[in-house]
Design a protein around this motif. Sequence first.
Motif, mmCIF file in Angstrom:
data_model
loop_
_atom_site.group_PDB
_atom_site.id
_atom_site.type_symbol
_atom_site.label_atom_id
_atom_site.label_comp_id
_atom_site.label_asym_id
_atom_site.label_seq_id
_atom_site.Cartn_x
_atom_site.Cartn_y
_atom_site.Cartn_z
ATOM 1 N N ALA A 9 0.837 -1.206 0.000
ATOM 2 C CA ALA A 9 0.000 0.000 0.000
ATOM 3 C C ALA A 9 0.870 1.253 0.000
ATOM 4 C CB ALA A 9 -0.926 -0.003 1.210
ATOM 5 N N ALA A 10 1.932 1.254 0.802
ATOM 6 C CA ALA A 10 2.833 2.413 0.856
ATOM 7 C C ALA A 10 3.537 2.615 -0.472
ATOM 8 C CB ALA A 10 3.853 2.237 1.976
ATOM 9 N N LEU A 11 3.894 1.526 -1.130
ATOM 10 C CA LEU A 11 4.552 1.604 -2.439
ATOM 11 C C LEU A 11 3.625 2.269 -3.460
ATOM 12 C CD1 LEU A 11 7.314 0.542 -3.450
ATOM 13 C CD2 LEU A 11 6.159 -1.510 -4.215
ATOM 14 N N LYS A 12 2.375 1.863 -3.463
ATOM 15 C CA LYS A 12 1.403 2.455 -4.382
ATOM 16 C C LYS A 12 1.193 3.938 -4.086
ATOM 17 C CE LYS A 12 -1.093 -1.832 -5.240
ATOM 18 N NZ LYS A 12 -2.317 -2.600 -4.969
ATOM 19 N N ASP A 13 1.080 4.270 -2.790
ATOM 20 C CA ASP A 13 0.894 5.670 -2.399
ATOM 21 C C ASP A 13 2.082 6.531 -2.815
ATOM 22 O OD1 ASP A 13 -1.548 5.084 -1.302
ATOM 23 O OD2 ASP A 13 -0.815 4.994 0.777
ATOM 24 N N ALA A 14 3.298 5.995 -2.619
ATOM 25 C CA ALA A 14 4.505 6.746 -2.986
ATOM 26 C C ALA A 14 4.568 6.968 -4.492
ATOM 27 C CB ALA A 14 5.754 6.016 -2.497
ATOM 28 N N MET A 15 4.113 5.988 -5.268
ATOM 29 C CA MET A 15 4.092 6.146 -6.733
ATOM 30 C C MET A 15 3.093 7.221 -7.134
ATOM 31 S SD MET A 15 4.324 2.457 -8.585
ATOM 32 C CE MET A 15 4.724 1.109 -7.515
ATOM 33 N N LYS A 16 1.900 7.172 -6.532
ATOM 34 C CA LYS A 16 0.856 8.138 -6.863
ATOM 35 C C LYS A 16 1.255 9.561 -6.489
ATOM 36 C CE LYS A 16 -2.989 4.921 -6.430
ATOM 37 N NZ LYS A 16 -4.113 4.492 -5.582
ATOM 38 N N SER A 17 1.899 9.708 -5.338
ATOM 39 C CA SER A 17 2.267 11.054 -4.880
ATOM 40 C C SER A 17 3.656 11.482 -5.346
ATOM 41 C CB SER A 17 2.173 11.132 -3.353
ATOM 42 O OG SER A 17 3.038 10.197 -2.771
ATOM 43 N N ALA A 20 9.860 10.315 -4.740
ATOM 44 C CA ALA A 20 10.945 9.513 -5.308
ATOM 45 C C ALA A 20 11.830 8.867 -4.248
ATOM 46 C CB ALA A 20 11.792 10.367 -6.239
ATOM 47 N N ASP A 21 12.212 9.612 -3.227
ATOM 48 C CA ASP A 21 13.095 9.053 -2.202
ATOM 49 C C ASP A 21 12.406 7.941 -1.415
ATOM 50 O OD1 ASP A 21 15.112 10.770 -2.967
ATOM 51 O OD2 ASP A 21 14.658 12.264 -1.414
ATOM 52 N N ARG A 22 11.171 8.191 -1.021
ATOM 53 C CA ARG A 22 10.407 7.170 -0.279
ATOM 54 C C ARG A 22 10.186 5.939 -1.156
ATOM 55 N NH1 ARG A 22 7.337 6.401 4.181
ATOM 56 N NH2 ARG A 22 5.403 5.250 3.990
ATOM 57 N N LEU A 23 9.846 6.143 -2.403
ATOM 58 C CA LEU A 23 9.619 5.049 -3.336
ATOM 59 C C LEU A 23 10.884 4.201 -3.494
ATOM 60 C CD1 LEU A 23 7.747 3.630 -5.349
ATOM 61 C CD2 LEU A 23 8.480 5.282 -7.073
ATOM 62 N N GLU A 86 20.888 8.419 4.311
ATOM 63 C CA GLU A 86 20.784 7.147 5.021
ATOM 64 C C GLU A 86 19.771 7.241 6.161
ATOM 65 O OE1 GLU A 86 22.319 4.170 4.350
ATOM 66 O OE2 GLU A 86 23.286 5.013 2.592
ATOM 67 N N LEU A 87 19.813 8.340 6.902
ATOM 68 C CA LEU A 87 18.890 8.516 8.025
ATOM 69 C C LEU A 87 17.446 8.675 7.545
ATOM 70 C CD1 LEU A 87 21.075 10.773 10.330
ATOM 71 C CD2 LEU A 87 20.558 8.332 10.601
ATOM 72 N N ALA A 88 17.266 9.272 6.373
ATOM 73 C CA ALA A 88 15.924 9.384 5.793
ATOM 74 C C ALA A 88 15.387 7.990 5.451
ATOM 75 C CB ALA A 88 15.953 10.276 4.558
ATOM 76 N N GLU A 89 16.278 7.117 4.935
ATOM 77 C CA GLU A 89 15.871 5.741 4.648
ATOM 78 C C GLU A 89 15.499 5.008 5.933
ATOM 79 O OE1 GLU A 89 18.740 3.648 2.263
ATOM 80 O OE2 GLU A 89 18.440 4.953 0.542
ATOM 81 N N VAL A 90 16.247 5.262 7.001
ATOM 82 C CA VAL A 90 15.946 4.638 8.295
ATOM 83 C C VAL A 90 14.532 5.010 8.731
ATOM 84 C CG1 VAL A 90 16.491 4.705 10.771
ATOM 85 C CG2 VAL A 90 18.329 4.430 9.103
#
Length: 154
Positions: A9-17, A20-23, A86-90
Amino acid sequence: MDVRQRLTAALKDAMKSKEADRLSTLRLINAAIKDRDIALRGTGAEEGATVGTDEVLAILGRMVKQRQESARAYEEGGRLELAEKELAEVRVIEDFLPRQLDDAETEAAVDAAIVEAGADSIRDMGRVMAVLKGKYMGQMDFGRVGPMVKSRLG
C-alpha cells in the motif's frame, strides 16, 4: 494488515504522490524481502512459499542497523548529505517496524524471559535470547540486549 500488505500500500501511495526518495527505499525493502523468499525456495520449501512476518521484521531491523552504521561512517567522513540520505531511509523503514521498547520495558522483558526460560547461568543465554526473539522481534535491539542478558546471568 500485515507488514507485506502495508508495504504494498505504501509503495502504491509513494508512486501516486511521486515521492521519489520514499519510493526508492520502499523498493529496496521489497527487493530484500523477495531475495529472502527466493532463498527460502532454494532450501527446498514448497513453490510459492514466502518468509513469515518475524523474518520480514528481522530483515527490516538489519536494514535499519546497516543504514545507521553507514550514516555514522558518512558523518565521520564529513559527508553529511549522504548521512542524511541514510537517516531518511531509516525513518521510512522504521514506519514498518513495531514500536521499539524503551529501556524500562526492555529490562522487564529480559527479566521475564530469564524466568520463562528457567535460566540460572550464562550457559542458558541462548534459551533466553530465543524467548526474547520469539516475543519481541523488531521491537528491541538484540545487539544491545545480549550484554544485558549476559550481565544478569553472569
